[in-house]
Design a protein around this motif. Structure first.
Motif, short mmCIF file in Angstrom:
data_model
loop_
_atom_site.label_atom_id
_atom_site.label_comp_id
_atom_site.label_asym_id
_atom_site.label_seq_id
_atom_site.Cartn_x
_atom_site.Cartn_y
_atom_site.Cartn_z
N THR A 150 24.36 13.05 3.63
CA THR A 150 24.58 11.63 3.93
C THR A 150 24.40 10.77 2.69
OG1 THR A 150 23.70 12.06 6.15
CG2 THR A 150 23.91 9.77 5.48
N SER A 151 23.41 11.11 1.87
CA SER A 151 23.18 10.33 0.65
C SER A 151 24.33 10.49 -0.35
CB SER A 151 21.86 10.77 0.00
OG SER A 151 20.78 10.62 0.90
N LEU A 152 24.80 11.72 -0.51
CA LEU A 152 25.93 11.94 -1.42
C LEU A 152 27.19 11.25 -0.91
CD1 LEU A 152 25.39 15.69 -2.37
CD2 LEU A 152 25.17 13.71 -3.88
N HIS A 153 27.39 11.29 0.40
CA HIS A 153 28.56 10.59 0.95
C HIS A 153 28.45 9.09 0.73
CE1 HIS A 153 30.60 8.47 4.34
NE2 HIS A 153 31.59 9.23 3.94
N TRP A 154 27.24 8.54 0.90
CA TRP A 154 27.06 7.11 0.67
C TRP A 154 27.32 6.76 -0.79
CZ3 TRP A 154 23.40 4.77 -2.52
CH2 TRP A 154 23.35 3.38 -2.45
N TYR A 159 35.35 12.02 -2.47
CA TYR A 159 35.11 11.22 -1.27
C TYR A 159 35.63 11.93 -0.02
CZ TYR A 159 35.58 7.48 2.13
OH TYR A 159 35.52 6.73 3.27
N ILE A 160 36.79 12.55 -0.11
CA ILE A 160 37.34 13.26 1.05
C ILE A 160 36.45 14.45 1.42
CG2 ILE A 160 39.30 14.67 1.80
CD1 ILE A 160 41.10 12.85 0.13
N PHE A 161 35.95 15.16 0.42
CA PHE A 161 35.11 16.33 0.68
C PHE A 161 33.83 15.94 1.42
CE2 PHE A 161 31.61 19.07 -0.90
CZ PHE A 161 32.00 20.25 -0.30
N PHE A 162 33.12 14.95 0.90
CA PHE A 162 31.86 14.56 1.54
C PHE A 162 32.10 13.79 2.84
CE2 PHE A 162 30.31 15.16 -2.86
CZ PHE A 162 29.27 16.03 -2.59
N THR A 163 33.24 13.13 2.96
CA THR A 163 33.55 12.45 4.22
C THR A 163 33.80 13.46 5.33
OG1 THR A 163 34.50 10.56 3.05
CG2 THR A 163 35.13 10.84 5.34
N MET A 164 34.46 14.56 5.01
CA MET A 164 34.67 15.60 6.02
C MET A 164 33.35 16.18 6.50
SD MET A 164 37.95 17.54 4.32
CE MET A 164 37.84 18.89 5.48
N LEU A 165 32.44 16.46 5.58
CA LEU A 165 31.13 16.99 5.97
C LEU A 165 30.34 15.97 6.79
CD1 LEU A 165 30.03 18.78 2.66
CD2 LEU A 165 31.02 19.81 4.71
N THR A 199 31.51 13.51 8.55
CA THR A 199 32.15 13.29 9.85
C THR A 199 31.78 14.39 10.83
OG1 THR A 199 34.00 12.19 8.74
CG2 THR A 199 34.35 12.91 11.00
N ILE A 200 31.72 15.62 10.35
CA ILE A 200 31.31 16.73 11.23
C ILE A 200 29.88 16.53 11.73
CG2 ILE A 200 30.85 19.21 11.29
CD1 ILE A 200 33.16 19.58 9.32
N ILE A 201 29.00 16.12 10.82
CA ILE A 201 27.61 15.86 11.22
C ILE A 201 27.54 14.70 12.21
CG2 ILE A 201 25.35 15.16 10.36
CD1 ILE A 201 26.09 16.57 7.72
N THR A 202 28.33 13.66 11.96
CA THR A 202 28.34 12.50 12.86
C THR A 202 28.84 12.87 14.25
OG1 THR A 202 28.70 11.02 10.98
CG2 THR A 202 29.23 10.17 13.17
#
Length: 497
Positions: A286-290, A353-359, A361-364
């Protein structure tokens, strides 16, 4: 129905509302005729006789046989002492829950406030379940229903049955899950370590190394990709190391906590604790995605602002619109010098951004699924479903006439009734769960993903509201506990005599 007060007045409709209803003409004509039987007098006589019967029984109980008066006196003294102790214990628990809830939601309790933000779902579930457990004095205080009509008594009884059936079902699932965890502690521990290792090594680290090279044949900016990749790898390494040393020492205690809370509070608290642990374990993702989303969104906003320079437009924040504006040559040159590198660096930022957004989103989606499951466990009408399975005729859903042909061309219409389906029974309850969910949730989530804004991590499903009996002062709650325990022993005392 029980021994309740009878009334001819319709339940749940005020006098003002009844007076505004327009009655048919035949009702007025019927009302002008002299009544054959005065129903009001009959109802009054029934209520008076019922009250007299209860008074006589109470007097007979007080002035009972002399042979058992000594034992009754001892029984009264002992039971009054037990009642005082039980009422005091539950009042202390009531006060403790009230104070804990205030400390978790107010700013003057810094430690508990941090705990409430660290595991919010677990704290909320504990508070809701504790409020439901403290409902027992209201349930035993049956004389409060004696002033209501039978229809209202049925509705209140249905509410009680729904509450206790929900608690029983929750505890049943919790005990089953606790037994499963207790019987498979070692395999579950190995499975958790395997999942964490796969998430860290095979997905996060391999993905970052892949993005630092030539992902899918895209030529990225080497320097920026190396910086973003090294920052991500360092954060993943630090977080995984911390969790490795902490997890190996406290994982057994976490499983024991799962078993205990399942037996005491039920499956909802187990799911809430699992939800909080998932958020803590995936905090580095979550931190890396942010971090990457902030970089991506600022880059998109800068490109949009610079693009307006070439179009000769300027954003007017006062009127919230685009106005024409004449830029100088120097401004166009500076804008071009800034626009070009930002545009060329956008693919590198986008792939991270796409890579960490996919991860993320799965967690969300996983968290949202668990949140919905918790809400459904709260509102599922288990008692009504049980009655529906036993006898569907308890839940009629419309009437219709069936024509039956008899001899001599005689047709008889038989009044029949439809039965409610299971979806019609549980549909309104589930509809209330998603009443707080916005209809544009998917649209706003897609917009957040495309623009780099913050993605909502919960669905905002409705949780059980604060129970009205939790708003009583301690003195009133103690009196309620005391009176309810004493009233529950009336029948036992009669049998004793």
């Amino acid at each position: 129905m029980g021994k309740n007060h009878y009334s001819l007045s319709p339940w749940g409709i005020s006098q003002e509302k009844r007076s505004t209803l327009k009655k048919p003409r035949w009702i007025k004509i019927l009302g002008e005729k002299p009544p054959v039987v005065d129903l009001e007098s009959v109802i009054l006589a029934v209520n008076c006789s019922n009250y007299a019967k209860l008074s006589i029984e109470e007097q007979a109980r007080i002035t009972g046989p002399v042979s058992c008066s000594f034992f009754v006196t001892i029984y009264d003294v002992v039971w009054h002492c037990v009642t005082l102790c039980l009422a005091s214990i539950f009042t202390v628990a009531y006060q403790f829950i009230q104070c804990s809830h205030k400390l978790l939601t107010c700013n003057f309790g810094k430690g508990l406030l941090f705990l409430g933000k660290l595991i919010p779902y677990s704290c909320k579930t504990v508070h809701v379940r504790s409020c439901q457990f403290l409902y027992w004095p209201v349930f035993l205080h049956k004389h409060t229903f004696s002033l209501f009509t039978n229809v209202e008594f049925i509705h209140r009884s249905s509410l009680q049955n729904h509450l206790w059936s929900s608690i029983s079902t929750d505890l049943t699932f919790g005990i089953l899950l606790s037994i499963f965890f207790l019987a498979n502690t070692k395999p579950i521990s190995n499975w958790i370590f395997s999942i964490c290792h796969t998430l860290t090594e095979s997905i996060l680290r391999s993905g970052c190394v892949w993005l630092m090279g030539v992902p899918a044949g895209f030529k990225l900016n080497t320097e920026l990709a190396r910086v973003l990749g090294m920052v991500s790898l360092n954060m993943i390494q630090v977080y995984s190391t911390i969790w490795y040393f902490i997890g190996t020492s406290i994982l057994g205690y976490i499983i024991v906590a799962f078993i205990i809370v399942g037996v005491v509070f039920g499956a909802t608290l187990q799911l809430a604790l699992f939800l909080d642990l998932v958020r803590l374990v995936t905090l580095h993702v979550t931190s890396l995605h942010w971090l990457v989303s902030v970089l991506y969104s600022r880059q998109i906003q800068a490109l949009a602002s610079l693009w307006r320079i070439f179009r000769g437009r300027k954003w007017n924040p006062l009127r919230q619109r685009l106005d024409s504006y004449g830029y100088t040559v120097e401004q166009h040159v500076v804008g071009s010098l800034i626009f070009s590198p930002l545009l060329l660096l956008l693919p590198t930022t986008s792939v991270f951004y796409i890579f960490f957004t996919m991860l993320n989103t799965i967690i969300t989606l996983l968290c949202i699924s668990v949140e919905v499951l918790i809400s459904l466990l709260y509102v599922t009408p288990c008692y009504e479903i049980f009655l529906w399975v036993l006898n569907k005729t308890r839940f009629p859903s419309g009437v219709w006439f069936s024509n039956v042909s008899l001899a001599d061309e005689v047709v008889v219409s038989i009044l029949c009734s439809n039965h409610a389906k299971l979806g019609e029974l549980i549909g309104p309850h589930y509809k209330n769960v998603f009443s707080g969910v916005s209809s544009s949730f998917a649209k706003s989530m897609a917009y957040s993903v495309l623009t780099g804004c913050r993605i909502t991590s919960n669905l905002s499903t409705s949780m059980p509201a604060i129970a009205p009996w939790m708003k009583l002062v301690c003195k009133e709650y103690w009196k309620l506990c005391h009176d309810s325990i004493l009233e529950s022993t009336v029948q036992k005392k009669r049998r004793f005599c």
